[in-house]
Write a protein that holds these residues in place. Structure first.
Motif, PDB file in Angstrom:
ATOM      1  N   VAL A 158     -22.861  26.043  10.697  1.00  0.00           N
ATOM      2  CA  VAL A 158     -22.729  25.723  12.346  1.00  0.00           C
ATOM      3  C   VAL A 158     -22.133  26.644  13.106  1.00  0.00           C
ATOM      4  O   VAL A 158     -22.053  27.816  12.641  1.00  0.00           O
ATOM      5  CB  VAL A 158     -21.430  24.406  12.103  1.00  0.00           C
ATOM      6  CG1 VAL A 158     -21.954  23.374  11.459  1.00  0.00           C
ATOM      7  CG2 VAL A 158     -20.127  24.916  11.523  1.00  0.00           C
ATOM      8  N   LYS A 159     -21.819  26.525  14.142  1.00  0.00           N
ATOM      9  CA  LYS A 159     -21.514  27.528  15.291  1.00  0.00           C
ATOM     10  C   LYS A 159     -19.706  26.985  15.328  1.00  0.00           C
ATOM     11  O   LYS A 159     -19.478  25.939  14.955  1.00  0.00           O
ATOM     12  CB  LYS A 159     -22.175  27.324  16.704  1.00  0.00           C
ATOM     13  CG  LYS A 159     -23.415  27.816  16.624  1.00  0.00           C
ATOM     14  CD  LYS A 159     -23.290  29.383  16.601  1.00  0.00           C
ATOM     15  CE  LYS A 159     -24.776  29.808  16.365  1.00  0.00           C
ATOM     16  NZ  LYS A 159     -25.632  29.466  17.912  1.00  0.00           N
ATOM     17  N   GLU A 160     -18.907  27.994  15.706  1.00  0.00           N
ATOM     18  CA  GLU A 160     -17.471  27.579  15.826  1.00  0.00           C
ATOM     19  C   GLU A 160     -17.031  27.833  17.119  1.00  0.00           C
ATOM     20  O   GLU A 160     -15.915  27.978  17.352  1.00  0.00           O
ATOM     21  CB  GLU A 160     -16.946  28.330  14.974  1.00  0.00           C
ATOM     22  CG  GLU A 160     -16.646  30.015  15.330  1.00  0.00           C
ATOM     23  CD  GLU A 160     -15.685  30.628  14.269  1.00  0.00           C
ATOM     24  OE1 GLU A 160     -15.585  30.241  13.139  1.00  0.00           O
ATOM     25  OE2 GLU A 160     -15.179  31.593  14.797  1.00  0.00           O
ATOM     26  N   ALA A 204     -23.744  32.998  12.684  1.00  0.00           N
ATOM     27  CA  ALA A 204     -24.529  33.081  14.151  1.00  0.00           C
ATOM     28  C   ALA A 204     -25.788  32.953  14.204  1.00  0.00           C
ATOM     29  O   ALA A 204     -26.479  32.929  13.370  1.00  0.00           O
ATOM     30  CB  ALA A 204     -23.911  34.761  14.438  1.00  0.00           C
ATOM     31  N   SER A 205     -26.288  33.025  15.475  1.00  0.00           N
ATOM     32  CA  SER A 205     -27.803  32.690  15.835  1.00  0.00           C
ATOM     33  C   SER A 205     -28.537  33.655  15.119  1.00  0.00           C
ATOM     34  O   SER A 205     -29.659  33.270  14.527  1.00  0.00           O
ATOM     35  CB  SER A 205     -28.062  32.910  17.219  1.00  0.00           C
ATOM     36  OG  SER A 205     -27.359  31.989  17.902  1.00  0.00           O
ATOM     37  N   ALA A 206     -28.192  34.851  14.909  1.00  0.00           N
ATOM     38  CA  ALA A 206     -29.241  35.839  14.309  1.00  0.00           C
ATOM     39  C   ALA A 206     -29.308  35.890  12.946  1.00  0.00           C
ATOM     40  O   ALA A 206     -30.167  36.262  12.163  1.00  0.00           O
ATOM     41  CB  ALA A 206     -28.667  37.327  14.672  1.00  0.00           C
ATOM     42  N   GLY A 263     -26.660  23.836  14.583  1.00  0.00           N
ATOM     43  CA  GLY A 263     -25.967  24.531  15.456  1.00  0.00           C
ATOM     44  C   GLY A 263     -26.939  24.798  16.680  1.00  0.00           C
ATOM     45  O   GLY A 263     -27.404  26.034  16.607  1.00  0.00           O
ATOM     46  N   THR A 264     -27.142  23.926  17.476  1.00  0.00           N
ATOM     47  CA  THR A 264     -28.153  24.305  18.515  1.00  0.00           C
ATOM     48  C   THR A 264     -29.258  25.256  18.211  1.00  0.00           C
ATOM     49  O   THR A 264     -29.509  26.154  18.972  1.00  0.00           O
ATOM     50  CB  THR A 264     -27.161  25.233  19.759  1.00  0.00           C
ATOM     51  OG1 THR A 264     -26.546  26.184  19.249  1.00  0.00           O
ATOM     52  CG2 THR A 264     -26.099  24.219  20.213  1.00  0.00           C
ATOM     53  N   TYR A 265     -30.088  24.712  17.330  1.00  0.00           N
ATOM     54  CA  TYR A 265     -31.015  25.505  16.637  1.00  0.00           C
ATOM     55  C   TYR A 265     -32.566  24.840  17.023  1.00  0.00           C
ATOM     56  O   TYR A 265     -32.904  24.225  16.674  1.00  0.00           O
ATOM     57  CB  TYR A 265     -30.799  25.272  14.883  1.00  0.00           C
ATOM     58  CG  TYR A 265     -31.401  26.335  14.140  1.00  0.00           C
ATOM     59  CD1 TYR A 265     -32.169  27.414  14.600  1.00  0.00           C
ATOM     60  CD2 TYR A 265     -31.525  26.169  12.865  1.00  0.00           C
ATOM     61  CE1 TYR A 265     -32.770  28.316  13.841  1.00  0.00           C
ATOM     62  CE2 TYR A 265     -32.073  27.292  11.915  1.00  0.00           C
ATOM     63  CZ  TYR A 265     -32.752  28.099  12.533  1.00  0.00           C
ATOM     64  OH  TYR A 265     -33.217  29.125  11.795  1.00  0.00           O
ATOM     65  N   THR A 266     -33.269  25.762  17.954  1.00  0.00           N
ATOM     66  CA  THR A 266     -34.365  25.394  18.514  1.00  0.00           C
ATOM     67  C   THR A 266     -35.255  25.650  17.152  1.00  0.00           C
ATOM     68  O   THR A 266     -35.433  26.384  16.660  1.00  0.00           O
ATOM     69  CB  THR A 266     -34.735  26.203  19.752  1.00  0.00           C
ATOM     70  OG1 THR A 266     -33.593  26.020  20.628  1.00  0.00           O
ATOM     71  CG2 THR A 266     -36.012  25.907  20.288  1.00  0.00           C
ATOM     72  N   ILE A 267     -36.287  24.463  17.414  1.00  0.00           N
ATOM     73  CA  ILE A 267     -37.213  24.336  16.455  1.00  0.00           C
ATOM     74  C   ILE A 267     -38.582  24.924  17.092  1.00  0.00           C
ATOM     75  O   ILE A 267     -38.791  24.838  18.238  1.00  0.00           O
ATOM     76  CB  ILE A 267     -37.816  22.875  16.202  1.00  0.00           C
ATOM     77  CG1 ILE A 267     -36.600  21.880  15.769  1.00  0.00           C
ATOM     78  CG2 ILE A 267     -39.142  22.792  15.391  1.00  0.00           C
ATOM     79  CD1 ILE A 267     -36.808  20.391  15.733  1.00  0.00           C
ATOM     80  N   THR A 300     -22.378  36.259  19.596  1.00  0.00           N
ATOM     81  CA  THR A 300     -21.973  34.769  20.008  1.00  0.00           C
ATOM     82  C   THR A 300     -22.053  34.883  21.682  1.00  0.00           C
ATOM     83  O   THR A 300     -21.907  35.706  22.338  1.00  0.00           O
ATOM     84  CB  THR A 300     -20.774  34.407  19.463  1.00  0.00           C
ATOM     85  OG1 THR A 300     -19.584  35.244  20.177  1.00  0.00           O
ATOM     86  CG2 THR A 300     -20.628  34.545  18.215  1.00  0.00           C
ATOM     87  N   TYR A 301     -22.229  33.492  22.186  1.00  0.00           N
ATOM     88  CA  TYR A 301     -21.989  33.206  23.519  1.00  0.00           C
ATOM     89  C   TYR A 301     -20.560  33.520  23.949  1.00  0.00           C
ATOM     90  O   TYR A 301     -20.430  33.712  25.113  1.00  0.00           O
ATOM     91  CB  TYR A 301     -22.702  31.829  23.746  1.00  0.00           C
ATOM     92  CG  TYR A 301     -24.231  31.881  23.488  1.00  0.00           C
ATOM     93  CD1 TYR A 301     -25.258  32.448  24.245  1.00  0.00           C
ATOM     94  CD2 TYR A 301     -24.445  30.990  22.549  1.00  0.00           C
ATOM     95  CE1 TYR A 301     -26.453  32.501  23.790  1.00  0.00           C
ATOM     96  CE2 TYR A 301     -25.763  31.008  21.797  1.00  0.00           C
ATOM     97  CZ  TYR A 301     -26.779  31.821  22.599  1.00  0.00           C
ATOM     98  OH  TYR A 301     -28.077  31.831  22.140  1.00  0.00           O
ATOM     99  N   SER A 302     -19.568  32.932  23.198  1.00  0.00           N
ATOM    100  CA  SER A 302     -18.181  33.288  23.565  1.00  0.00           C
ATOM    101  C   SER A 302     -17.962  34.710  23.890  1.00  0.00           C
ATOM    102  O   SER A 302     -17.412  34.904  25.034  1.00  0.00           O
ATOM    103  CB  SER A 302     -17.409  32.584  22.889  1.00  0.00           C
ATOM    104  OG  SER A 302     -17.574  33.347  21.459  1.00  0.00           O
ATOM    105  N   THR A 343     -28.271  30.924  28.216  1.00  0.00           N
ATOM    106  CA  THR A 343     -28.552  30.065  27.055  1.00  0.00           C
ATOM    107  C   THR A 343     -28.968  28.584  27.132  1.00  0.00           C
ATOM    108  O   THR A 343     -29.085  28.492  28.270  1.00  0.00           O
ATOM    109  CB  THR A 343     -27.628  30.406  25.671  1.00  0.00           C
ATOM    110  OG1 THR A 343     -28.131  29.564  24.770  1.00  0.00           O
ATOM    111  CG2 THR A 343     -26.140  29.755  26.173  1.00  0.00           C
ATOM    112  N   ASP A 344     -28.859  27.718  26.310  1.00  0.00           N
ATOM    113  CA  ASP A 344     -29.104  26.131  26.551  1.00  0.00           C
ATOM    114  C   ASP A 344     -27.989  25.498  27.433  1.00  0.00           C
ATOM    115  O   ASP A 344     -26.951  25.965  27.262  1.00  0.00           O
ATOM    116  CB  ASP A 344     -29.273  25.440  25.266  1.00  0.00           C
ATOM    117  CG  ASP A 344     -30.263  26.190  24.276  1.00  0.00           C
ATOM    118  OD1 ASP A 344     -31.191  27.007  24.695  1.00  0.00           O
ATOM    119  OD2 ASP A 344     -30.063  26.123  23.024  1.00  0.00           O
ATOM    120  N   ASP A 345     -28.484  24.560  28.228  1.00  0.00           N
ATOM    121  CA  ASP A 345     -27.742  24.075  29.357  1.00  0.00           C
ATOM    122  C   ASP A 345     -26.257  23.392  28.524  1.00  0.00           C
ATOM    123  O   ASP A 345     -25.303  23.632  29.136  1.00  0.00           O
ATOM    124  CB  ASP A 345     -28.250  23.094  30.202  1.00  0.00           C
ATOM    125  CG  ASP A 345     -29.464  22.063  29.468  1.00  0.00           C
ATOM    126  OD1 ASP A 345     -29.543  22.294  28.362  1.00  0.00           O
ATOM    127  OD2 ASP A 345     -29.817  21.307  30.270  1.00  0.00           O
TER     128      ASP A 345
END
Ligand code: GLU
Length: 310
Positions: free
Chosen positions: A75-77, A120-122, A138-142, A209-211, A227-229
């Motif tokens: 997940v993301k934190e 993390a995303s990467a 975790g906000t994971y785009t298909i 990370t986005y934070s 990034t995503d809305d």
């Protein structure tokens, strides 16, 4: 905790961050300091019925988790209302966390039999390929590219790429205004790739990370975060005096549950689970208690794509 105190804390944090080398930043906007403001209240969260007598012998991932006695979920934190870890209690909360728990319940694992791991995303594809995690929420785009490396159940939510700027920003109202502007996004993310390809005049900055991007925005090191809305709305909802989301979303980001590629039994079991939780009202209750707090009412969940084994 009251809002002004949190803003102060965030500002103190960001000032402290400004004094350190940006590349060496290990604490961030969403990761240290304050517990979630207007965060999900445990008593508002649904309790998911844990399946008894559930078996999935064709899924090596499920079999291994059963033997181990618990699931390990990536997940993301640091994404408010989606996947956020309270630094004091270590507790994770948010819509993605609820989706992860719903899926676990359908697979026969109660809430105490789920271990969350921040990825993390990467690093998502590698984590799934190496067996570090059983599945990822975790906000994971298909997308087709990622489908060559991992499998996806879902989608369970439709997001779109957008822009976060400082409240006083006048020049940036959409992606067409990014020429010469410093724009931050996460390495390995689809928004980063889209900026690179479609908005080559933007000056791109990537972090894990986005934070960290948001810290950089608050300290005037970058002009925008993209990034995503739902992710951006979460950060803006935390410090509405400082940040705003601008323009209309300029992509479609269907969120999926990442699974090891080839574990079709697990993927289809999660598709079934998702359909069941959308139907029985859990999905909407979970949304209202988490992501709904950042401002948007619950949409209709997108159609599930049960694609054949690939
Ligand atoms: N949904 C996008 C992606 O999967 C951006 C969000 C993220 O990095 O998790 O790349």
């Amino acid at each position: 905790m009251k809002q002004p105190r949190v803003v102060l804390l965030v500002l103190t944090l960001t000032l402290a961050l400004a004094a350190t080398a940006v590349t060496a930043v290990t604490t961030g906007f969403g990761r240290s300091g304050s517990p979630p403001v207007k965060g999900p209240q445990p008593e508002d969260l649904p309790v998911y019925q844990v399946a008894t007598d559930f078996h999935l012998p064709d899924s090596p991932t499920w079999e291994e988790a059963k033997r181990r006695g618990h699931l390990v979920v990536g997940v993301k934190e640091d994404q408010p209302y989606l996947g956020e870890k309270d630094p004091a209690s270590g507790r994770y909360s948010g819509f993605d966390i609820e989706i992860a728990k719903m899926m676990a319940a359908s697979l026969g694992f109660g809430p105490t039999a789920v271990e969350f791991r921040t990825i993390a995303s990467a690093n998502r594809e590698t984590a799934l390929q190496n067996g570090q995690i059983d599945y990822y929420v975790g906000t994971y785009t298909i997308n087709d590219n990622r489908k060559k490396q991992v499998g996806f159940a879902g989608p369970y939510f439709m997001a779109g790429q957008s822009l976060l700027v400082r409240k006083g920003e006048k020049d940036i109202e959409g992606p067409g205004d990014l020429a010469g502007k410093k724009v931050c996004s996460a390495a390995g993310s689809t928004p980063y790739q889209r900026l690179q390809k479609e908005f080559p005049k933007a000056v791109l900055v990537a972090y894990d990370t986005y934070s960290i991007c948001v810290d950089n925005l608050l300290t005037y090191q970058v002009d925008a975060v993209s990034t995503d809305d739902p992710i951006l709305l979460g950060y803006a909802a935390k410090v509405p005096e400082e940040l705003k989301v601008v323009g209309a979303p300029f992509s479609e980001e269907p969120y999926g549950i990442g699974v090891p590629r080839g574990d079709t039994a697990l993927r289809l079991a999660l598709d079934d689970a998702l359909a069941a939780h959308e139907k029985n009202g859990d999905w909407k209750k979970a949304y209202d208690a988490t992501l709904g707090l950042s401002g948007n009412p619950a949409p209709q969940p997108p159609a599930i794509d049960r694609y054949p084994a690939n």
